[in-house]
Write a protein that holds these residues in place. Sequence first.
Motif, PDB file in Angstrom:
ATOM      1  N   ALA A  27      32.711  37.915  48.377  1.00 55.18           N
ATOM      2  CA  ALA A  27      34.095  38.727  48.287  1.00 55.18           C
ATOM      3  C   ALA A  27      34.730  38.746  46.850  1.00 55.18           C
ATOM      4  N   ILE A  28      35.342  37.774  46.653  1.00 58.25           N
ATOM      5  CA  ILE A  28      35.951  37.213  45.810  1.00 58.25           C
ATOM      6  C   ILE A  28      34.959  37.641  44.454  1.00 58.25           C
ATOM      7  N   VAL A  53      45.416  40.656  42.459  1.00 58.99           N
ATOM      8  CA  VAL A  53      46.004  40.544  43.049  1.00 58.99           C
ATOM      9  C   VAL A  53      46.681  41.123  42.780  1.00 58.99           C
ATOM     10  N   GLU A  54      47.779  40.293  42.297  1.00 60.41           N
ATOM     11  CA  GLU A  54      49.646  40.298  42.116  1.00 60.41           C
ATOM     12  C   GLU A  54      49.639  42.462  42.929  1.00 60.41           C
ATOM     13  N   SER A  55      48.914  42.518  41.524  1.00 56.34           N
ATOM     14  CA  SER A  55      49.669  44.305  41.710  1.00 56.34           C
ATOM     15  C   SER A  55      48.670  44.765  43.007  1.00 56.34           C
ATOM     16  N   ARG A  60      54.966  38.075  47.788  1.00 56.73           N
ATOM     17  CA  ARG A  60      54.305  36.757  47.160  1.00 56.73           C
ATOM     18  C   ARG A  60      53.853  35.423  47.650  1.00 56.73           C
ATOM     19  N   ILE A  61      52.854  35.008  48.388  1.00 57.24           N
ATOM     20  CA  ILE A  61      52.824  34.011  49.000  1.00 57.24           C
ATOM     21  C   ILE A  61      52.362  32.641  48.506  1.00 57.24           C
ATOM     22  N   GLU A  73      46.673  34.086  45.683  1.00 54.10           N
ATOM     23  CA  GLU A  73      45.107  33.914  44.474  1.00 54.10           C
ATOM     24  C   GLU A  73      45.315  32.957  43.903  1.00 54.10           C
ATOM     25  N   GLN A  74      45.627  32.240  43.601  1.00 55.77           N
ATOM     26  CA  GLN A  74      44.940  31.209  43.661  1.00 55.77           C
ATOM     27  C   GLN A  74      44.699  29.717  44.620  1.00 55.77           C
TER      28      GLN A  74
END
Length: 133
Positions: A27-28, A53-55, A60-61, A73-74
Amino acid sequence: MVYVESRIEDAMVLWRAGREDGAFLLAIIAVISRARQELPNSMGDGERFRRYVESRFAPRISVEYRGRLWPIEQIFYKWFRCEIVHAGGLPIDIELMTDAAADELRVRAGGAPDYKLLVSPAWFHQLVAWAQT
């Protein structure tokens, strides 16, 4: 586009077979492939994954893991993708939650006695959704 859809299909087969590590990895990879279609080649895959992912994911988690705050995302790129590829599996201090609802995006920095990062399985489906958009 066909490559992305093939990786999603492969990820779903693994997911249904209970092979969560491989499913998350594919998936990644599908998200990275989608990001390559939309973002410039002048950046590496890690940066491309993060920006993509940010877009797509407005909140923001960040979560505490190994004494540091990591953006979600990291967590997926470094601690899921890189560890599965380079070490053969998830770190021993990351586990999928067994008590989370199927559609519930949760992540928890576990405290004593285990100090494990717990991630709900719904994040797998979120990764698939990001790859499809």
